[in-house]
Design a protein around this motif. Structure first.
Motif, PDB file in Angstrom:
ATOM      1  N   ASN A 128       7.079   8.066  -0.313  1.00 57.39           N
ATOM      2  CA  ASN A 128       5.905   7.226  -0.097  1.00 57.39           C
ATOM      3  C   ASN A 128       6.098   5.874  -0.766  1.00 57.39           C
ATOM      4  O   ASN A 128       6.713   5.777  -1.834  1.00 57.39           O
ATOM      5  CB  ASN A 128       4.653   7.894  -0.680  1.00 57.39           C
ATOM      6  N   THR A 129       5.534   4.819  -0.151  1.00 63.85           N
ATOM      7  CA  THR A 129       5.603   3.471  -0.701  1.00 63.85           C
ATOM      8  C   THR A 129       4.194   2.898  -0.854  1.00 63.85           C
ATOM      9  O   THR A 129       3.391   2.949   0.089  1.00 63.85           O
ATOM     10  CB  THR A 129       6.428   2.541   0.207  1.00 63.85           C
ATOM     11  N   LEU A 130       3.915   2.391  -2.048  1.00 62.98           N
ATOM     12  CA  LEU A 130       2.653   1.719  -2.334  1.00 62.98           C
ATOM     13  C   LEU A 130       2.938   0.227  -2.456  1.00 62.98           C
ATOM     14  O   LEU A 130       3.788  -0.188  -3.234  1.00 62.98           O
ATOM     15  CB  LEU A 130       2.050   2.248  -3.634  1.00 62.98           C
ATOM     16  N   LYS A 131       2.199  -0.612  -1.701  1.00 64.92           N
ATOM     17  CA  LYS A 131       2.475  -2.046  -1.661  1.00 64.92           C
ATOM     18  C   LYS A 131       1.344  -2.856  -2.294  1.00 64.92           C
ATOM     19  O   LYS A 131       0.188  -2.429  -2.301  1.00 64.92           O
ATOM     20  CB  LYS A 131       2.681  -2.499  -0.208  1.00 64.92           C
ATOM     21  N   ASN A 132       1.738  -4.036  -2.837  1.00 68.26           N
ATOM     22  CA  ASN A 132       0.781  -4.992  -3.391  1.00 68.26           C
ATOM     23  C   ASN A 132      -0.211  -4.300  -4.317  1.00 68.26           C
ATOM     24  O   ASN A 132      -1.424  -4.376  -4.151  1.00 68.26           O
ATOM     25  CB  ASN A 132       0.050  -5.715  -2.255  1.00 68.26           C
ATOM     26  N   MET A 133       0.321  -3.644  -5.332  1.00 71.43           N
ATOM     27  CA  MET A 133      -0.499  -2.807  -6.193  1.00 71.43           C
ATOM     28  C   MET A 133      -1.292  -3.634  -7.206  1.00 71.43           C
ATOM     29  O   MET A 133      -0.844  -4.677  -7.674  1.00 71.43           O
ATOM     30  CB  MET A 133       0.397  -1.813  -6.934  1.00 71.43           C
ATOM     31  N   ASP A 134      -2.493  -3.133  -7.521  1.00 70.51           N
ATOM     32  CA  ASP A 134      -3.280  -3.683  -8.626  1.00 70.51           C
ATOM     33  C   ASP A 134      -3.764  -2.531  -9.484  1.00 70.51           C
ATOM     34  O   ASP A 134      -3.294  -1.392  -9.329  1.00 70.51           O
ATOM     35  CB  ASP A 134      -4.443  -4.538  -8.111  1.00 70.51           C
ATOM     36  N   GLY A 135      -4.699  -2.791 -10.381  1.00 73.64           N
ATOM     37  CA  GLY A 135      -5.129  -1.762 -11.316  1.00 73.64           C
ATOM     38  C   GLY A 135      -5.737  -0.540 -10.676  1.00 73.64           C
ATOM     39  O   GLY A 135      -5.771   0.538 -11.286  1.00 73.64           O
ATOM     40  N   ASP A 136      -6.220  -0.663  -9.435  1.00 75.55           N
ATOM     41  CA  ASP A 136      -6.788   0.499  -8.759  1.00 75.55           C
ATOM     42  C   ASP A 136      -5.735   1.562  -8.476  1.00 75.55           C
ATOM     43  O   ASP A 136      -6.070   2.721  -8.236  1.00 75.55           O
ATOM     44  CB  ASP A 136      -7.442   0.072  -7.435  1.00 75.55           C
ATOM     45  N   TYR A 137      -4.481   1.156  -8.455  1.00 78.13           N
ATOM     46  CA  TYR A 137      -3.396   2.086  -8.177  1.00 78.13           C
ATOM     47  C   TYR A 137      -2.879   2.786  -9.440  1.00 78.13           C
ATOM     48  O   TYR A 137      -2.039   3.680  -9.356  1.00 78.13           O
ATOM     49  CB  TYR A 137      -2.223   1.368  -7.516  1.00 78.13           C
ATOM     50  N   SER A 138      -3.339   2.364 -10.609  1.00 76.82           N
ATOM     51  CA  SER A 138      -2.877   2.970 -11.854  1.00 76.82           C
ATOM     52  C   SER A 138      -3.379   4.412 -11.964  1.00 76.82           C
ATOM     53  O   SER A 138      -4.520   4.710 -11.601  1.00 76.82           O
ATOM     54  CB  SER A 138      -3.355   2.170 -13.059  1.00 76.82           C
ATOM     55  N   GLY A 139      -2.523   5.289 -12.478  1.00 75.70           N
ATOM     56  CA  GLY A 139      -2.931   6.667 -12.698  1.00 75.70           C
ATOM     57  C   GLY A 139      -1.824   7.655 -12.412  1.00 75.70           C
ATOM     58  O   GLY A 139      -0.648   7.291 -12.346  1.00 75.70           O
ATOM     59  N   TYR A 140      -2.214   8.893 -12.233  1.00 71.75           N
ATOM     60  CA  TYR A 140      -1.262   9.973 -12.026  1.00 71.75           C
ATOM     61  C   TYR A 140      -1.202  10.353 -10.550  1.00 71.75           C
ATOM     62  O   TYR A 140      -2.233  10.598  -9.912  1.00 71.75           O
ATOM     63  CB  TYR A 140      -1.655  11.202 -12.847  1.00 71.75           C
ATOM     64  N   TYR A 141       0.037  10.410 -10.045  1.00 71.03           N
ATOM     65  CA  TYR A 141       0.278  10.857  -8.680  1.00 71.03           C
ATOM     66  C   TYR A 141       0.869  12.264  -8.759  1.00 71.03           C
ATOM     67  O   TYR A 141       1.969  12.457  -9.287  1.00 71.03           O
ATOM     68  CB  TYR A 141       1.226   9.893  -7.961  1.00 71.03           C
ATOM     69  N   THR A 142       0.114  13.227  -8.283  1.00 69.12           N
ATOM     70  CA  THR A 142       0.507  14.626  -8.384  1.00 69.12           C
ATOM     71  C   THR A 142       1.048  15.113  -7.047  1.00 69.12           C
ATOM     72  O   THR A 142       0.414  14.924  -6.003  1.00 69.12           O
ATOM     73  CB  THR A 142      -0.692  15.500  -8.787  1.00 69.12           C
TER      74      THR A 142
END
Length: 597
Positions: A511-525
């Motif tokens: 998976n690819t996450l693009k143009n990340m900001d603080g909303d993307y911070s955290g744990y990906y399980t």
């Protein structure tokens, strides 16, 4: 007279079988026989709470050992490397009885032992002009990577009389040894230049002891000295063989023979037992199988479900792969061939191409058999699968090119430790081995460890930022606006399921996450379900450097009030504990509420 209809109980995905139904219910109930899948149980049983006769009849179930099998038919535990028999009792109500209405019927259920293997080793020779032993590794049993940089692992000119090794077959035996047998032949001298075989044994698949059996010398003065072919020898461990010292078990060696004196006028299968040291064959060859025409490349496996030996072979001259079956490996104390049965109505290969070198093996901890064969005129191996060794379905063609060009060989499951040792001895830089750990122990039975029913596959968390390189990490910090890709291994896995911040969900491995900001911070399980149905989980922590949306790790913080919350956020290292009044404590008391970062 009341008519009683036939009835079937569904158990483990298949039906009970029964004799013709008698008139009385209890007689009918006593005739039920558990489906043969219970002879080698991999998955939970589906036990009904009623059976339908002329009306619904209640039935309850009792397991004799709930450490292994629950009363509900669910598998609770397994032994490692061996099956465990459990008695399952069906308690059925006899509607025609008065004082004794309950009828009991017992069945023996064999819980399949947990197989402590992670990978597959392919042992083969690569070409008619390169008759040496090569290795390849696989995580799934279908796709292989050549070991040792595509170089040989056993040199034929150091072990064989003809300076050529063909058709290697490897057996993992209960006595702790690996036994390999090879055709001792140089094809450049002609297809009738083979006079014997090479016997090899090893404790680690790396260091091999070898001996040769040269039939003209071994059987001088007998017709077996006149062989022109001793083709494709294989071994099978006969656990009924009496060694005469209180122990049982010996490798049985079988192979195709042809002589030039007319006594064996076409290729027929013979067998001997190896001697105790696996340096020679005992006695004269004994006739094993004869279909009336040339038969080569026999490969035998035992199926615990139907309790039969299945012998696959090539119809030399006619083409195709067929098989016969037998209830015993030999008869008359190992002196005579078994009573083979079955006719070859249709060849088993799923192709019209010319094939040879059939090999059969079982996938690790799965009730799935693989039949492979060399499509030697078309540059690939073909793999098929079956759950019953009767009906085979095409899986894939595995191209043989570059460093991986297998000819007639063997595939066997190996442990993660064996894989690591092999990769150290024969470096394989472009292969990442899957690791399946033995499940946790849940008890002991007769001094043997009992483990949980299954074990998940180890997840290796690979992550990269932008177009950078992959890093094996579960903790990543990136700048605002970055793109992050995570693609954990095993890359050839089955089912992936992701959950994460900002509503992220996915069933893709990568998976690819693009143009990340603080909303993307955290744990990906991520949860991975392997081919045996066992699950594994891993967490990848990603923190985006976004001052407007700072990351607060609430997974390790117990929030009691705003003061404690703000204090926890400021903590950098050690946890801080508080009593119920919010007073800071010097150490962690038992059962204390606490704030931790």
């Amino acid at each position: 007279m009341k008519k009683v209809l036939p009835v079937a109980i569904i158990l483990a995905g298949a039906a009970f079988a029964q004799d013709p139904v008698p008139s009385a219910f209890w007689e009918t109930a006593s005739k039920y026989v558990v489906d043969s899948s219970a002879n080698d149980l991999y998955t939970d049983m589906n036990l009904p709470d009623t059976i339908r006769m002329y009306t619904k009849v209640p039935v309850t179930w009792e397991s004799s050992d709930t450490l292994f099998l629950g009363h509900d038919g669910k598998i609770r535990g397994r032994l490692v490397g061996e099956n465990k028999e459990v008695t399952l009792t069906a308690n059925m109500v006899n509607l025609e009885a008065g004082d004794n209405p309950v009828v009991k019927k017992q069945y023996i259920v064999s819980i399949h032992g947990y197989e402590p293997y992670s990978n597959y080793l392919f042992v083969y020779f690569p070409a008619n002009d390169n008759e040496n032993i090569y290795y390849a590794l696989s995580n799934d049993g279908y796709n292989f990577t050549a070991m040792n940089g595509g170089k040989r692992v056993v040199a034929a000119d150091t072990v064989s009389l003809k300076k050529g090794l063909r058709d290697p077959h490897v057996l993992r035996a209960p006595d702790g040894w690996f036994y390999m047998v090879n055709t001792d032949m140089k094809s450049s001298e002609g297809w009738s230049s083979n006079r014997g075989m090479v016997l090899m044994k090893s404790k680690d698949l790396i260091n091999w002891k070898h001996s040769t059996v040269h039939f003209p010398d071994r059987y001088k003065g007998k017709n077996f000295a006149n062989v022109t072919r001793v083709w494709a020898p294989e071994t099978f461990w006969d656990d009924t063989y009496d060694n005469g010292d209180g122990t049982k078990g010996r490798p049985l060696v079988y192979y195709s023979l042809l002589t030039n004196d007319g006594t064996i006028e076409y290729d027929q299968v013979f067998f001997n037992y190896a001697n105790k040291d696996f340096t020679d064959l005992e006695g004269d060859p004994i006739h094993f199988f004869d279909r009336g025409k040339s038969t080569i490349d026999m490969d035998i496996v035992y199926n615990p479900v139907d309790k039969l030996y299945h012998a696959f072979y090539k119809n030399e001259g006619d083409g195709g792969i067929c098989k016969v079956k037998a209830q015993s490996l030999t008869s008359a104390k190992g002196t005579k061939a078994p009573s083979w049965f079955g006719q070859c109505k249709n060849a088993l290969q799923q192709t019209t191409e010319a094939v040879e070198g059939a090999g059969v093996f079982k996938l690790i901890n799965q009730n799935s058999w693989v039949l492979m064969y060399d499509c030697y005129m078309n540059g690939h191996y073909q793999f098929t699968s079956s759950s019953d060794l009767e009906n085979f379905k095409f899986v894939q063609d595995t191209k043989t090119s570059g460093a991986f060009t297998p000819r007639h060989g063997t595939i066997l499951p190996i442990t993660a430790q064996e894989t690591a040792a092999l990769m150290k001895a024969f470096p394989t830089s472009d292969f990442e081995p899957r690791v399946i750990n033995i499940p946790d122990s849940i008890g002991v039975c007769d001094g043997k460890k009992v483990v949980a029913p299954c074990s998940g596959t180890k997840i290796i968390p690979y992550v990269k930022v932008g177009d950078g390189s992959w890093n094996e990490t579960t903790d990543l910090k990136v700048e605002k606006g970055a793109s992050v890709t995570f693609g954990p291994h095993p890359w050839d896995g089955k089912i992936w399921s992701w959950e994460g911040p900002n509503g992220f969900k996915s069933t893709d491995r990568e998976n690819t996450l693009k143009n990340m900001d603080g909303d993307y911070s955290g744990y990906y399980t991520v949860t991975y379900t392997n081919e045996t149905g066992c699950k594994s989980t891993a967490r990848i922590k990603i923190v985006v450097n976004d001052p407007e949306k700072p990351f607060i790790d609430t997974t390790t913080t117990l929030v009691r009030n705003n003061r404690d919350y703000n204090r926890a956020v400021r903590l950098k290292r050690n946890p801080v504990y508080f009593d119920l009044l919010g007073n800071r404590l010097k150490s962690k008391p038992r059962n204390a509420m606490y704030v931790e970062r």
